[in-house]
Design a protein around this motif. Structure first.
Motif, PDB file in Angstrom:
ATOM      1  N   PRO A 198       6.489   4.669   1.165  1.00 13.92           N
ATOM      2  CA  PRO A 198       6.102   3.884  -0.014  1.00 13.92           C
ATOM      3  C   PRO A 198       5.923   2.398   0.258  1.00 13.92           C
ATOM      4  O   PRO A 198       5.332   1.694  -0.564  1.00 13.92           O
ATOM      5  CB  PRO A 198       7.268   4.120  -0.987  1.00 13.92           C
ATOM      6  CG  PRO A 198       7.875   5.418  -0.558  1.00 13.92           C
ATOM      7  CD  PRO A 198       7.733   5.442   0.937  1.00 13.92           C
ATOM      8  N   LEU A 199       6.425   1.922   1.398  1.00 13.84           N
ATOM      9  CA  LEU A 199       6.335   0.497   1.716  1.00 13.84           C
ATOM     10  C   LEU A 199       5.084   0.150   2.519  1.00 13.84           C
ATOM     11  O   LEU A 199       4.787  -1.033   2.721  1.00 13.84           O
ATOM     12  CB  LEU A 199       7.573   0.051   2.503  1.00 13.84           C
ATOM     13  CG  LEU A 199       8.910   0.190   1.781  1.00 13.84           C
ATOM     14  CD1 LEU A 199      10.061  -0.150   2.725  1.00 13.84           C
ATOM     15  CD2 LEU A 199       8.955  -0.699   0.544  1.00 13.84           C
ATOM     16  N   ILE A 200       4.358   1.166   3.003  1.00 11.93           N
ATOM     17  CA  ILE A 200       3.202   0.924   3.875  1.00 11.93           C
ATOM     18  C   ILE A 200       1.947   1.547   3.275  1.00 11.93           C
ATOM     19  O   ILE A 200       1.919   2.741   2.981  1.00 11.93           O
ATOM     20  CB  ILE A 200       3.443   1.496   5.289  1.00 11.93           C
ATOM     21  CG1 ILE A 200       4.639   0.796   5.950  1.00 11.93           C
ATOM     22  CG2 ILE A 200       2.193   1.334   6.148  1.00 11.93           C
ATOM     23  CD1 ILE A 200       5.020   1.373   7.312  1.00 11.93           C
ATOM     24  N   GLU A 201       0.927   0.741   3.103  1.00  8.99           N
ATOM     25  CA  GLU A 201      -0.370   1.221   2.626  1.00  8.99           C
ATOM     26  C   GLU A 201      -1.355   1.242   3.795  1.00  8.99           C
ATOM     27  O   GLU A 201      -1.526   0.233   4.497  1.00  8.99           O
ATOM     28  CB  GLU A 201      -0.901   0.306   1.522  1.00  8.99           C
ATOM     29  CG  GLU A 201      -2.359   0.496   1.170  1.00  8.99           C
ATOM     30  CD  GLU A 201      -2.661   1.814   0.455  1.00  8.99           C
ATOM     31  OE1 GLU A 201      -3.845   2.070   0.168  1.00  8.99           O
ATOM     32  OE2 GLU A 201      -1.717   2.575   0.177  1.00  8.99           O
ATOM     33  N   GLY A 244       4.583  -2.330  -4.883  1.00 13.47           N
ATOM     34  CA  GLY A 244       5.748  -2.566  -4.042  1.00 13.47           C
ATOM     35  C   GLY A 244       5.535  -2.438  -2.554  1.00 13.47           C
ATOM     36  O   GLY A 244       6.493  -2.506  -1.779  1.00 13.47           O
ATOM     37  N   VAL A 245       4.289  -2.258  -2.116  1.00 14.40           N
ATOM     38  CA  VAL A 245       4.012  -2.197  -0.680  1.00 14.40           C
ATOM     39  C   VAL A 245       4.266  -3.573  -0.051  1.00 14.40           C
ATOM     40  O   VAL A 245       3.974  -4.608  -0.663  1.00 14.40           O
ATOM     41  CB  VAL A 245       2.543  -1.764  -0.448  1.00 14.40           C
ATOM     42  CG1 VAL A 245       2.068  -2.107   0.950  1.00 14.40           C
ATOM     43  CG2 VAL A 245       2.397  -0.273  -0.702  1.00 14.40           C
ATOM     44  N   CYS A 246       4.814  -3.593   1.149  1.00 11.15           N
ATOM     45  CA  CYS A 246       5.052  -4.870   1.829  1.00 11.15           C
ATOM     46  C   CYS A 246       4.334  -4.950   3.172  1.00 11.15           C
ATOM     47  O   CYS A 246       4.431  -5.960   3.870  1.00 11.15           O
ATOM     48  CB  CYS A 246       6.545  -5.129   2.009  1.00 11.15           C
ATOM     49  SG  CYS A 246       7.399  -3.916   3.023  1.00 11.15           S
ATOM     50  N   GLU A 247       3.612  -3.884   3.546  1.00  9.92           N
ATOM     51  CA  GLU A 247       2.883  -3.896   4.820  1.00  9.92           C
ATOM     52  C   GLU A 247       1.603  -3.079   4.658  1.00  9.92           C
ATOM     53  O   GLU A 247       1.627  -1.974   4.115  1.00  9.92           O
ATOM     54  CB  GLU A 247       3.750  -3.300   5.931  1.00  9.92           C
ATOM     55  CG  GLU A 247       3.148  -3.405   7.315  1.00  9.92           C
ATOM     56  CD  GLU A 247       4.158  -2.998   8.396  1.00  9.92           C
ATOM     57  OE1 GLU A 247       5.108  -3.777   8.627  1.00  9.92           O
ATOM     58  OE2 GLU A 247       4.022  -1.901   8.977  1.00  9.92           O
TER      59      GLU A 247
END
Length: 535
Positions: A198-201, A244-247
């Motif tokens: 969920p943190l990486i798109e 909420g992605v951070c990367e």
């Protein structure tokens, strides 16, 4: 003569018309359905189960993806659409009713795993839908007979294909997406998806490439270059950060060639994207071949120095021999590759250059291989993907005289030994670095983070670190990673502008719900209230 149940529908257009409801329409409609009373009917329990089991959208689906980050992004989109349509995505293949297998055609072993998975599914009497580069490039393979296929540019139709497969139909959808005769990059970028992390798109900026490498089977599947418009890519990045992605990872068969078909280029896209990246979040560039990066070296150096872009670039060399590169039709010489690496190392201090090498390409002599060894000795690449050559069916390289198998294995082993003879991170012990924490290590003992140079740093597994930028002191280094100790007085920094989705939650549905809620809210307002909100 084949029986009626063996009939093959060559294209889903034969069954689904333009006016039929979309998967999203169907799912929305379910919420407004009211039951009506009817006379009780005597039915056997097993008959009820048999009827229910054939209603598309009620089954459990297990997905397996092989290959590159582009393939993984396609898999995330397919999972998201299926979940939004009512299907349950399960991590247990045994409990699944249908297996969706998303294949990779780069090397023989990947296709072997794919074929074995099909066989295993059939042995367990699971329904099967196949996707990815293998069926797109070779849909007539014997082991694909009777199976439903989703083409690489048709992943937005996955629900329809799975619906038909559930009902026992065999559907093949392999067409190309075009607009006014121009080939499009593929399915829309705003489709629902379930991010594996969920943190990486993962954003595919284009599909296909401009090359004609003699060993490449992926070209048969992905075709010529087709780029997405900049505005669509920027909007996808913007939505990802809101979730909420951070990367963000940019991916394609060749990111360096981006935009050549639509009158723009990679640096133009990147400068637009960095405007959307929140402080503390990071952007990672995907693979680019040397010919296209040569034209933008100055701009690329500036971009890689940007604080919200990883100073990392994957530039495959494949061989250090010009004669081998010519046989591969790589469209550059070894001096071009050296120029790219030397320039970036000079202008982007500490930059990480990852590269690929093929051992035992047809015609490779011992002298050619020695040139490759010398290149690795000179640059000591911290990230090196070593591949033994596999002749892929239908490629020009498969038709030429092959290097003996034992020689290929010997060269692969020798290059691997050279790679493992040096430690690229030893000199970094004692450094203080900022790292972005995005995932869990394979052994579940640490969290995995990356520093500015996309070097892997293992940190303590503390819940408040996940998705945060933290400051660490490097106290240990291995071949592929470092270990960092959190600085006591430093507090984790949250780069996200939104709350990350839960694992398995569908991306894109929040925006749909927000738009519907806004429309309903405005509908209930008086004209003066509506005017006030829009001013």
């Amino acid at each position: 003569m084949p029986s009626a149940c063996d009939s093959l529908i060559e294209d889903i257009e034969d069954m689904v018309s333009f006016n039929d409801p979309t998967p999203h329409d169907r799912q929305s409609a379910r919420k407004s359905i009211l039951p009506r009373s009817r006379r009780k009917k005597e039915l056997l329990s097993n008959e009820e189960l048999q009827v229910d089991s054939l209603i598309p959208g009620t089954q459990k689906i297990w997905m397996k993806t092989w290959g590159c980050s582009h393939n993984n992004s396609d898999g995330e989109y397919m999972a998201g659409q299926l979940a939004a349509s009512g299907y349950k995505i399960t991590e247990d293949p045994a409990e699944a009713d249908l297996w969706l297998l998303n294949s990779c055609t780069v090397k023989n072993p990947a296709e072997d795993h794919f074929r074995n998975s099909i066989k295993k599914a059939q042995e367990q009497q699971k329904k099967v839908v196949v996707a990815g580069c293998v069926p797109q490039a070779q849909p007539r393979m014997d082991y694909l007979k009777g199976l439903s296929i989703i083409g690489v540019q048709q992943i937005d139709r996955v629900v329809e294909v799975v619906d038909e497969a559930v009902k026992g139909h065999s559907v093949r959808l392999l067409g190309q997406k075009k607009d006014g005769g121009r080939r499009l990059g593929g399915a829309r970028l705003d489709l629902p998806k379930i991010r594996k992390n969920p943190l990486i798109e993962i954003i595919s900026i284009n599909t296909g490439c401009l090359n004609a490498c003699t060993y490449c089977k992926t070209k048969h599947a992905r075709g010529d270059l087709a780029s997405y418009p900049i505005e669509e890519l920027v909007e996808r990045a913007r939505q990802s950060f809101q979730e909420g992605v951070c990367e963000i990872w940019l991916t394609s068969e060749d990111t360096g060639a981006y935009g050549r078909d639509i009158g723009t280029d990679l640096p133009t896209l990147l400068w637009r994207l960095v405007q959307e990246i929140p402080e503390g979040a990071m952007l990672r560039l995907g693979m680019t071949n040397p010919p296209y990066i040569l034209e933008h070296l100055e701009e690329m150096a500036k971009i890689l120095n940007h604080p919200r872009v990883y100073a990392f670039l994957h530039v495959p060399v494949q061989s250090a021999s010009d004669s081998v590169l010519m046989d591969m039709k790589r469209e550059y010489c070894i001096d071009d590759f050296r120029r790219v690496v030397d320039f970036l190392k000079d202008k982007v201090p500490g930059v990480t250059i990852a590269t690929d090498i093929i051992c035992g390409f047809p015609g490779e002599t011992e002298e050619d291989f020695q040139d490759t060894l010398e290149l690795v000795k000179h640059y000591q690449f911290p990230s090196l993907f070593i591949n033994q050559f596999y002749p892929r069916p239908g490629t020009p390289a498969a038709k030429t005289e092959q290097v003996p198998a034992h020689v290929k294995k010997q060269r692969t082993k020798k290059l691997s030994e050279l790679f493992h003879s040096y430690n690229p991170y030893d000199h970094k012990v004692g450094e203080r670095q900022f790292v972005l924490v995005t995932e869990e290590s394979f052994d579940a003992q640490y969290y995995v983070s990356h520093n500015k140079f996309y070097e892997q740093v293992l940190v303590p597994k503390r819940a408040d670190f996940k998705g945060k930028m933290i400051e660490v002191d490097i106290y240990e280094a291995g071949k592929h990673f470092m270990k960092g100790r959190p600085v006591e007085d430093s507090k984790p920094f949250t780069p996200s502008i939104g709350v990350p989705l839960r694992k398995g939650e569908v991306s894109g549905l929040l925006q749909v719900r927000t738009r519907i809620h806004t429309q309903i809210h405005i509908f209930k307002m008086s004209p003066s209230q509506v005017l006030a909100t829009t001013q």
